[in-house]
Design a protein around this motif. Structure first.
Motif, PDB file in Angstrom:
ATOM      1  N   HIS A  26     -22.592   4.483 -18.926  1.00  0.00           N
ATOM      2  CA  HIS A  26     -22.747   5.906 -19.229  1.00  0.00           C
ATOM      3  C   HIS A  26     -22.731   6.719 -17.934  1.00  0.00           C
ATOM      4  O   HIS A  26     -23.115   6.233 -16.869  1.00  0.00           O
ATOM      5  N   ARG A  27     -22.291   7.961 -18.046  1.00  0.00           N
ATOM      6  CA  ARG A  27     -22.291   8.858 -16.889  1.00  0.00           C
ATOM      7  C   ARG A  27     -23.632   9.577 -16.837  1.00  0.00           C
ATOM      8  O   ARG A  27     -24.024  10.237 -17.803  1.00  0.00           O
ATOM      9  N   VAL A  28     -24.299   9.451 -15.689  1.00  0.00           N
ATOM     10  CA  VAL A  28     -25.664   9.942 -15.573  1.00  0.00           C
ATOM     11  C   VAL A  28     -25.761  11.001 -14.476  1.00  0.00           C
ATOM     12  O   VAL A  28     -25.299  10.793 -13.349  1.00  0.00           O
ATOM     13  N   LEU A  29     -26.368  12.142 -14.815  1.00  0.00           N
ATOM     14  CA  LEU A  29     -26.754  13.132 -13.824  1.00  0.00           C
ATOM     15  C   LEU A  29     -28.261  13.016 -13.685  1.00  0.00           C
ATOM     16  O   LEU A  29     -29.018  13.384 -14.596  1.00  0.00           O
ATOM     17  N   ALA A  30     -28.701  12.421 -12.576  1.00  0.00           N
ATOM     18  CA  ALA A  30     -30.113  12.126 -12.353  1.00  0.00           C
ATOM     19  C   ALA A  30     -30.717  13.200 -11.461  1.00  0.00           C
ATOM     20  O   ALA A  30     -30.347  13.322 -10.294  1.00  0.00           O
ATOM     21  N   LEU A  31     -31.652  13.965 -12.003  1.00  0.00           N
ATOM     22  CA  LEU A  31     -32.159  15.151 -11.320  1.00  0.00           C
ATOM     23  C   LEU A  31     -33.622  15.011 -10.941  1.00  0.00           C
ATOM     24  O   LEU A  31     -34.455  14.587 -11.750  1.00  0.00           O
ATOM     25  N   SER A  32     -33.942  15.382  -9.705  1.00  0.00           N
ATOM     26  CA  SER A  32     -35.324  15.443  -9.247  1.00  0.00           C
ATOM     27  C   SER A  32     -35.355  16.199  -7.922  1.00  0.00           C
ATOM     28  O   SER A  32     -34.324  16.363  -7.272  1.00  0.00           O
ATOM     29  N   PHE A  49     -28.408  15.408  -7.205  1.00  0.00           N
ATOM     30  CA  PHE A  49     -28.648  16.390  -6.144  1.00  0.00           C
ATOM     31  C   PHE A  49     -30.078  16.886  -6.289  1.00  0.00           C
ATOM     32  O   PHE A  49     -30.693  16.728  -7.354  1.00  0.00           O
ATOM     33  N   SER A  50     -30.610  17.450  -5.217  1.00  0.00           N
ATOM     34  CA  SER A  50     -31.985  17.943  -5.254  1.00  0.00           C
ATOM     35  C   SER A  50     -32.102  19.039  -6.313  1.00  0.00           C
ATOM     36  O   SER A  50     -31.289  19.969  -6.355  1.00  0.00           O
ATOM     37  N   PHE A  51     -33.122  18.930  -7.159  1.00  0.00           N
ATOM     38  CA  PHE A  51     -33.209  19.814  -8.326  1.00  0.00           C
ATOM     39  C   PHE A  51     -34.663  20.110  -8.651  1.00  0.00           C
ATOM     40  O   PHE A  51     -35.466  19.199  -8.865  1.00  0.00           O
TER      41      PHE A  51
END
Length: 226
Positions: A26-32, A49-51
């Motif tokens: 799966h394509r994941v956009l991991a935010l933190s 990216f920093s979020f």
């Protein structure tokens, strides 16, 4: 292959979730706010990216990424959370508000801006806590945290009703004790029966399939309460 956004992905359950979903293709956009732990993985299916969930500019960066790269979002996992363990009489109004900014207002806003990119079959999973369940065991010092976790439960129930004709599902997992850094902050020295990766595996499977069975539901995922 699903397009998945996970908040609170720098550690604990969110970190393990990102890896598990990416490993499955799966394509994941991991935010933190701290993107370095996820970046270190170097997984081809993970973007980060920093979020800061409370910052409009960061929300815009996320939307720009989705609109340019994905066009649609299949799964949103609202996992970011802010804990405050402090006696109620000592909590300032600013501290109380800061917890709600992340745990309630942030969840509401990221969900609101992403709904236009969702379609029938999309699934919004919000990670709450047993502390937010009415009638559950409560603990001193967690007034801001647990009450905020109760608020997002009601929010998800309302969104499920408001968007039921769209085919987008909204569900909540109210977690019990899981061995994470946040648990250590809330209950120093307590040893939970579940690891972060065990709970992440459960949430992964739930996010991928449970929208076929549930909408507007709160599932209590707890084998132990400290």
């Amino acid at each position: 292959m699903k397009n998945v956004i996970i908040t609170g992905a720098s550690r604990g359950i969110g970190y393990e979730l990102a890896k598990l979903l990416a490993d499955e293709g799966h394509r994941v956009l991991a935010l933190s706010r701290n993107e370095k732990p996820i970046k270190k993985i170097g997984h081809k299916n993970i973007e980060t990216f920093s979020f800061d969930i409370c910052q409009a500019a960061d929300l815009k960066q996320m939307i720009d990424y989705v609109s340019e790269k994905w066009k649609q979002v299949d799964i949103l996992i609202n996992n970011a959370g802010k804990l405050l363990n402090k006696p109620f009489a000592e909590i300032s109004s600013q501290e109380f508000e800061e917890v709600y900014k992340v745990n309630v207002f942030g969840v509401a806003e990221i969900t609101r801006v992403l709904i236009p990119y969702m379609k029938s079959g999309s699934h919004v999973v919000t990670v709450s806590s047993m502390g937010g369940i009415q009638g559950s065991m409560k603990f001193p010092g967690l007034a801001a945290y647990s009450s905020s976790k109760g608020a997002v439960i009601t929010l998800s129930e309302l969104l499920a009703e408001e968007y039921k004709e769209s085919g987008i599902a909204f569900n909540v997992l109210a977690l019990g004790a899981v061995q994470t850094e946040m648990l250590e902050e809330a209950f120093p020295g307590y040893q939970a029966p579940l690891t972060a990766i065990e709970m992440a595996t459960y949430i992964k499977d739930f996010s991928l399939t449970a929208n076929k069975f549930y909408n507007g539901k709160v599932l209590q995922v707890s084998s132990s309460t400290p």
